[in-house]
Write a protein that holds these residues in place. Sequence first.
Motif, mmCIF file in Angstrom:
data_model
loop_
_atom_site.group_PDB
_atom_site.id
_atom_site.type_symbol
_atom_site.label_atom_id
_atom_site.label_comp_id
_atom_site.label_asym_id
_atom_site.label_seq_id
_atom_site.Cartn_x
_atom_site.Cartn_y
_atom_site.Cartn_z
ATOM 1 N N LYS A 11 1.383 6.125 0.637
ATOM 2 C CA LYS A 11 2.543 6.160 -0.273
ATOM 3 C C LYS A 11 2.547 7.366 -1.185
ATOM 4 O O LYS A 11 3.602 7.887 -1.504
ATOM 5 C CB LYS A 11 2.637 4.860 -1.071
ATOM 6 N N ARG A 60 -0.349 -8.739 -11.262
ATOM 7 C CA ARG A 60 0.748 -8.050 -10.599
ATOM 8 C C ARG A 60 1.198 -9.014 -9.509
ATOM 9 O O ARG A 60 1.514 -10.160 -9.830
ATOM 10 C CB ARG A 60 0.329 -6.663 -10.093
ATOM 11 N N SER A 65 -8.518 1.284 -3.540
ATOM 12 C CA SER A 65 -9.683 2.120 -3.848
ATOM 13 C C SER A 65 -10.515 1.546 -4.995
ATOM 14 O O SER A 65 -11.718 1.794 -5.063
ATOM 15 C CB SER A 65 -9.235 3.537 -4.222
ATOM 16 N N GLY A 105 -5.842 4.598 -0.615
ATOM 17 C CA GLY A 105 -4.980 5.762 -0.781
ATOM 18 C C GLY A 105 -5.637 6.797 -1.681
ATOM 19 O O GLY A 105 -6.088 7.848 -1.233
HETATM 20 C C1 LIG Z 1 -1.067 1.434 -3.761
HETATM 21 C C2 LIG Z 1 -1.667 0.222 -3.197
HETATM 22 C C3 LIG Z 1 -2.899 0.296 -2.537
HETATM 23 C C4 LIG Z 1 -3.704 1.566 -2.468
HETATM 24 O O1 LIG Z 1 -4.321 1.769 -3.702
HETATM 25 P P1 LIG Z 1 -5.230 3.054 -3.970
HETATM 26 O O2 LIG Z 1 -5.720 2.846 -5.356
HETATM 27 O O3 LIG Z 1 -4.321 4.240 -3.857
HETATM 28 O O4 LIG Z 1 -6.301 3.069 -2.959
HETATM 29 C C5 LIG Z 1 -3.393 -0.848 -1.954
HETATM 30 N N1 LIG Z 1 -2.718 -2.018 -2.010
HETATM 31 C C6 LIG Z 1 -1.542 -2.140 -2.638
HETATM 32 C C7 LIG Z 1 -0.860 -3.454 -2.661
HETATM 33 C C8 LIG Z 1 -0.977 -1.025 -3.270
HETATM 34 O O5 LIG Z 1 0.194 -1.151 -3.888
#
Ligand SMILES: *Cc1c(COP(=O)(O)O)cnc(C)c1O
Length: 362
Positions: free
Chosen positions: A36, A131, A200, A221
């Motif tokens: 993303k 969340r 992460s 990510g």
């Molecule tokens: C953005 C997101 C991730 C990835 O998170 P990072 O901190 O970038 O690794 C994983 N799961 C969900 C639901 C997210 O929104």
Amino acid sequence: MSAPRLEVDLTKVEANARWLVERLARHAIAVTGVTKAALGAPAVGAAFVRAGVTGLGDSRVQNLARLREGGTRLPLTLIRSPMLSEVGAVVREAARSMHSEGAVLDALSAAASPERTPHGVILMVELGDLREGVPAEAVDALAVHVEALPGLHLAGLGTNLACQSGIAPDQSKMDQLSEIVRAVERAIGRPLDVVSGGGSAALGWALTTTDVGRVNELRLGESILLGTDPLHRTPIEGLHTDACRLVAEVIEVQSKPAQPWGTQGHSTFGTPAARPGRGTRRQALVALGHQDVDPAGVTPPPGLAVLGASSDHLVLDADASDVAVGDCIELGLDYGALVRAMTSPFVTKVLRGTTPQSASIH
Ligand SMILES: *Cc1c(COP(=O)(O)O)cnc(C)c1O
């Protein structure tokens, strides 16, 4: 070359992803690479795939569509619970999606084609970060409900911590997730394939634990793109932290009084931060502002320090630097700054370490 520009080194991105895939494999955890922050750029997804991720995930259906059109063959997961208004696109573009609402699942089922492979559902469990997620005590009932919905396949459970309230994905939270998985399996009478333990922020736990429990997947990510641990905002040893750099151009360098003068009110972006020093100091202006990046998340090179920013200007203390007008400087980025730069139409994106024909984000 035009400035500002965001340079992404795909060789380093791939190396980061490979390091994480290999370390997590020792704990029998697979990686879904989250694109993303790169707007689902197929070249970034391809670097993740070369590194050995087992799937790609994104929060936006448009980005999943880009990945698919770019030729990605791995399963795609929508990692944000779909809007009711987009369930048709979700079953077209994604193999799996993450959920917390029965009404959305009902609509998803209605949109799923009976002829195609059932769409995989991962139910998100709320474990305290507040969340997305279903309360732990409601997961069984929702799982039983999904089992009865045509066109869908309950693939497993997931959770997301750290993103909203900074709640740590620690052993106790992950044990709770595994416990809930076992309860759901008793309720539906079969094992679940996927237990997606987080992003992460869960790496600190996953790389050091001696008991992963039922967790067999992470969605990564930030750690791949920036080499950092979001929970502590620290570099992860073994990873490149400079795979993504912002290059911007200096447009003014002047010696100015260290302190502003006149009657002081608010500035455009709130109360101005106190400036250091007295007497006269060198100040540099960079053609970069809130419209391009989150100025709070940039790290300038040694000798330069951020004094403030407005829509179009980044103001730097340059007393310890010989920077001159026309120079380009390289700035490090945190996740918020990366996302802003990636989504700004004013920032050119440059992919390095790839073939020219795939070297674009837009
Ligand atoms: C953005 C997101 C991730 C990835 O998170 P990072 O901190 O970038 O690794 C994983 N799961 C969900 C639901 C997210 O929104």
